[in-house]
Design an enzyme around this catalytic site. Structure first.
Site, PDB file in Angstrom:
ATOM      1  CB  CYS A 168      18.173  21.248  33.441  1.00 25.32           C
ATOM      2  SG  CYS A 168      17.535  22.966  33.422  1.00 25.32           S
ATOM      3  CE  LYS A 192      27.747  19.936  44.234  1.00 22.53           C
ATOM      4  NZ  LYS A 192      28.228  20.928  45.139  1.00 22.53           N
ATOM      5  CG  ASN A 249      21.145  20.273  31.401  1.00 23.04           C
ATOM      6  OD1 ASN A 249      22.149  19.474  31.504  1.00 23.04           O
ATOM      7  ND2 ASN A 249      21.330  21.457  31.599  1.00 23.04           N
ATOM      8  N   GLY A 250      20.383  22.898  28.827  1.00 28.16           N
ATOM      9  CA  GLY A 250      21.209  23.419  28.022  1.00 28.16           C
ATOM     10  C   GLY A 250      20.469  24.645  27.844  1.00 28.16           C
ATOM     11  CG  HIS A 252      41.790  50.944  51.336  1.00 29.23           C
ATOM     12  ND1 HIS A 252      42.637  52.150  51.306  1.00 29.23           N
ATOM     13  CD2 HIS A 252      42.785  50.007  51.657  1.00 29.23           C
ATOM     14  CE1 HIS A 252      43.915  51.711  51.612  1.00 29.23           C
ATOM     15  NE2 HIS A 252      43.973  50.660  51.643  1.00 29.23           N
ATOM     16  CD  GLU A 312      34.251  28.563  49.730  1.00 25.28           C
ATOM     17  OE1 GLU A 312      34.031  29.409  48.662  1.00 25.28           O
ATOM     18  OE2 GLU A 312      33.331  27.375  49.884  1.00 25.28           O
ATOM     19  NE  ARG A 329      22.358  17.913  36.255  1.00 26.75           N
ATOM     20  CZ  ARG A 329      23.535  17.891  35.876  1.00 26.75           C
ATOM     21  NH1 ARG A 329      24.467  17.125  36.589  1.00 26.75           N
ATOM     22  NH2 ARG A 329      23.924  18.414  34.595  1.00 26.75           N
ATOM     23  CE  LYS A 369      29.801  27.082  50.250  1.00 26.04           C
ATOM     24  NZ  LYS A 369      31.012  26.937  49.400  1.00 26.04           N
ATOM     25  CD  GLU A 392      27.319  28.967  47.767  1.00 24.47           C
ATOM     26  OE1 GLU A 392      27.445  28.727  46.423  1.00 24.47           O
ATOM     27  OE2 GLU A 392      28.023  28.402  48.552  1.00 24.47           O
ATOM     28  CD1 TRP A 396      18.955  26.592  39.039  1.00 28.59           C
ATOM     29  CD2 TRP A 396      19.426  27.431  37.204  1.00 28.59           C
ATOM     30  NE1 TRP A 396      19.652  28.024  39.401  1.00 28.59           N
ATOM     31  CE2 TRP A 396      19.896  28.479  38.005  1.00 28.59           C
ATOM     32  CE3 TRP A 396      20.089  27.899  35.759  1.00 28.59           C
ATOM     33  CZ2 TRP A 396      20.856  29.594  38.069  1.00 28.59           C
ATOM     34  CZ3 TRP A 396      20.830  29.029  35.796  1.00 28.59           C
ATOM     35  CH2 TRP A 396      21.172  29.735  36.691  1.00 28.59           C
TER      36      TRP A 396
HETATM   37  C1  G6P Z   1      27.844  26.617  41.028  1.00 31.06           C
HETATM   38  C2  G6P Z   1      27.933  26.110  42.353  1.00 31.06           C
HETATM   39  C3  G6P Z   1      28.888  26.420  43.389  1.00 31.06           C
HETATM   40  C4  G6P Z   1      30.233  25.952  42.557  1.00 31.06           C
HETATM   41  C5  G6P Z   1      30.319  26.668  41.065  1.00 31.06           C
HETATM   42  C6  G6P Z   1      31.329  26.022  39.941  1.00 31.06           C
HETATM   43  O1  G6P Z   1      27.696  28.066  41.085  1.00 31.06           O
HETATM   44  O2  G6P Z   1      26.586  26.585  43.245  1.00 31.06           O
HETATM   45  O3  G6P Z   1      28.927  25.762  44.454  1.00 31.06           O
HETATM   46  O4  G6P Z   1      31.320  26.215  43.357  1.00 31.06           O
HETATM   47  O5  G6P Z   1      29.128  26.354  40.305  1.00 31.06           O
HETATM   48  O6  G6P Z   1      31.070  24.585  39.954  1.00 31.06           O
HETATM   49  P1  G6P Z   1      32.258  23.573  39.500  1.00 31.06           P
HETATM   50  O7  G6P Z   1      31.504  22.214  39.604  1.00 31.06           O
HETATM   51  O8  G6P Z   1      32.793  24.160  38.341  1.00 31.06           O
HETATM   52  O9  G6P Z   1      33.242  23.534  40.976  1.00 31.06           O
END
Ligand code: G6P
Length: 613
Positions: free
Chosen positions: A2, A608, A101-102, A509, A486, A27, A490, A493, A75
């Protein structure tokens, strides 16, 4: 998660608010809305989807020339993605509008109380109770103006909030407050721009006030007043926003994610600048200097993070144990406090977060601090909540990351963790010679990264062959097991392809049952202690018809005979290899998403910065 922006000044508010929302859209982008006070009347427009939809809806608003307003990009948490649930939310009596936001944890009981008082709710959100509660308390004839009503309302609220509030009977007042969610007050010439982060402010001013938790700020045309919820005035904390406008512009790139992948060599040089002392053969981390003794004597590290930052933390676990010989545990921050963690003297918690606002990471940090741990931050956003809450730390210095899928922050986090591990290793037991060798190799990493980002079209060629497959595996061992996680994250996502990352040995396994003819299996098979074992895993995949895409070391004479496709990375010590091997995986996800026609920078359902637990 948000984004909030609000404006009070002399210019027309609407274009400034819309521009601010576009900057904050990373956001959240489930819905967007705006409220302005025009000629003494509150005007509101909201729409589901992107800010662009809101812009279109604005044609419904009368041409206002309003100079006071607020806006929000959402969001969704409480309540589905509908126009009714979009912010701003209004009260039903006084023309009050709120963006938030919150999460308000006690919203259900507050809502019941307010309904009993005769208020009629329109939405399913927790935010609407804030608007109604302010409304219930608002009594200007009795001296309870907007500021006092906001203070009173927030005294009743549990949870996290950053809010901005306007009221049509106070057309020269903007009231904002925060607790647990970010909010900055930008101070320009005769105007204020309040926003969740600097990206919506720096086009107008770099002077700002930081708000502490439980601070309420009342902005009027000639005055600014900051107070506590109990109306005790507090002096404003002046801060200088360091973000440059060109850092948040796309420039020649089609997407922020691609820009940020390409920025990595230069950004990682900045991360290292002034921190590698080749003359003395040591790492210099000014941010840790005050706790030097405690760190050298630490006997246990806990690394807490979420998402991509967690994968960086997992690499950190290998680094601290392998190089510095300190027992290290890596934790989902979200799970940490629910398992009654043991924190004894000599335990150090390291919170790793790009945004410095992730609620789960903040909660883990708070828990560890309460139990007496020394706390460090590995954070990108300067002055963010986690950065302020930790005892000490090391900033990433990779610049603003706008693409929702994290890339340069990951390599920045791994670089900082590597420097921290070498810093501790040298002060504990690592020989000067070994340290010098590692530092030289570390300094060479950015140039090697540059050769990798230049392989963009090679990676695209490999992706094109498999992009129609809906299930992928990513395998790695040792330092590159987290890299495999990772790579899979990616791909999930942004391309919405189902992908699983795992230790290469774990495949047999269970997940091996998934392998069928042509299933893409990305294997990180760089030269190092695990190479021979990884080659065995590759054969196990191929024997079942899987299509192996290997990430291997340049000059490997065997790999092409074992893999269907190979992406080469320059040689480097095993402990530094994730900084290189992750780059082809980032590009892989980018191209898969692009070919599949998805919005690379704003993947569905994600945000984000996740500021709710
Ligand atoms: C969200 C984002 C990710 C990020 C994670 C942690 O899920 O979509 O890309 O890695 O938060 O965010 P931070 O700001 O704590 O690194």
């Amino acid at each position: 998660m948000c984004g909030i922006v609000a404006y009070l000044g002399t210019r027309e508010a609407t274009p400034i608010l819309i521009e601010g929302l576009k900057r904050l859209e990373y956001r959240g982008y489930d819905s967007a809305g705006i409220a302005v006070i025009a000629n003494g009347t509150l005007e509101v427009a909201r729409s589901i989807g992107r800010v662009a939809n809101l812009e279109a809806a604005l044609s419904d608003l009368p041409d206002t020339n309003a100079t006071l307003g607020l806006a929000h990009t959402r969001w969704a948490t409480h309540g589905g993605v509908t126009e009714m649930n979009a912010h701003p939310h209004q009260d039903d009596r006084h023309g009050i509008a709120v963006v938030h936001n919150g999460i308000i944890e006690n919203y259900a009981s507050l809502k019941k109380y307010l309904q009993e008082k005769g208020h009629t709710f329109q939405s399913e959100t927790d935010t609407e109770v804030i608007a109604m509660l302010i409304s219930e308390l608002y009594a200007p004839d009795e001296g309870i103006d907007l500021e006092a009503a906001v203070q009173g309302a927030l005294r009743e609220v549990n949870g996290a909030y950053a809010i901005a509030v306007i009221c049509q009977s106070e057309p020269d007042t903007l009231v904002c407050a925060r607790k647990g969610s970010p909010l900055i007050v930008g101070v320009g010439r005769g105007e204020y721009i309040v926003a969740s982060d600097p990206s919506a402010i720096v086009a107008h001013t770099t002077q700002a006030y930081a708000l502490d938790d439980y601070n309420v700020v009342r902005l009027s045309r000639d005055n600014i007043r900051t107070s506590t919820l109990e109306n005790v005035e507090v002096p404003p904390k002046v801060m200088q926003l360091e973000m440059e406008l060109d850092q948040i512009e796309l420039g020649a790139f089609e997407h922020y994610m691609l820009k940020e992948i390409h920025e990595q060599p230069a950004r990682i040089r900045t991360t290292m600048r002034g921190r590698i002392d080749m003359k003395e053969g040591r790492i210099v981390l000014g941010g840790l200097a005050a706790f030097h003794k405690e760190l050298v004597r630490a006997h246990r590290l806990i690394l807490a993070a979420q998402g991509t930052a967690l994968h960086a933390a997992m690499i950190g676990e290998y680094l601290f144990e392998d190089l510095a010989r300190i027992p290290t545990e890596c934790e989902y921050a979200s799970e940490f406090r629910y398992r009654n963690p043991i924190i004894d003297e000599g335990t150090v918690i390291v919170a790793i977060s790009q945004s410095g606002e992730t609620a789960d990471t903040l909660a883990a940090l708070t828990e560890a601090k309460e139990r007496g741990a020394l706390s460090l931050g590995v954070i990108n956003v300067v002055g963010s909540t986690i950065a302020r809450e930790t005892d000490a730390g090391v900033y990433l210095r990779v610049g603003p990351e706008i693409g929702v899928a994290s890339t340069k922050a990951f390599t920045g986090q791994v670089t900082v963790l590597t420097m921290m591990a070498i810093y501790l290793a040298r002060r504990r037991h690592m020989s000067a010679e070994r340290c010098m060798t590692l530092l030289k190799e570390l300094e060479a990493i950015p140039d090697k990264m540059a050769s990798l980002v230049a392989q963009d079209s090679t990676v695209r060629g490999v992706v094109e062959k498999h992009v129609d497959r809906d299930n992928w595996l990513f395998l790695g061992r040792g330092y590159n097991y987290p890299t495999a996680l990772e790579g899979a994250l990616k791909l999930k996502e942004i391309s919405y392809i189902h992908a699983e990352g795992m230790p290469a040995a774990e495949m047999k396994h269970g997940p091996i049952a998934l392998i069928d003819d042509g299933m893409p299996v990305v294997v990180i098979a760089t030269q190092g202690s695990q190479y021979d074992k990884v080659m065995i895993n590759i054969e196990e995949v191929r024997a079942r018809g899987g299509h192996v895409i290997a990430v291997a070391t340049e000059g490997d004479p065997n790999i092409e005979g074992h893999a269907d496709d190979v992406l080469f990375v320059p040689p480097c010590p095993e402990c530094l290899s994730p900084m290189l091997t992750v780059i082809p995986l980032q590009l892989m996800a980018y191209h898969a998403a692009l070919i599949r026609g998805h919005d690379v920078d704003k993947p569905r359902n994600l945000a984000k910065s996740v500021t709710v637990e």
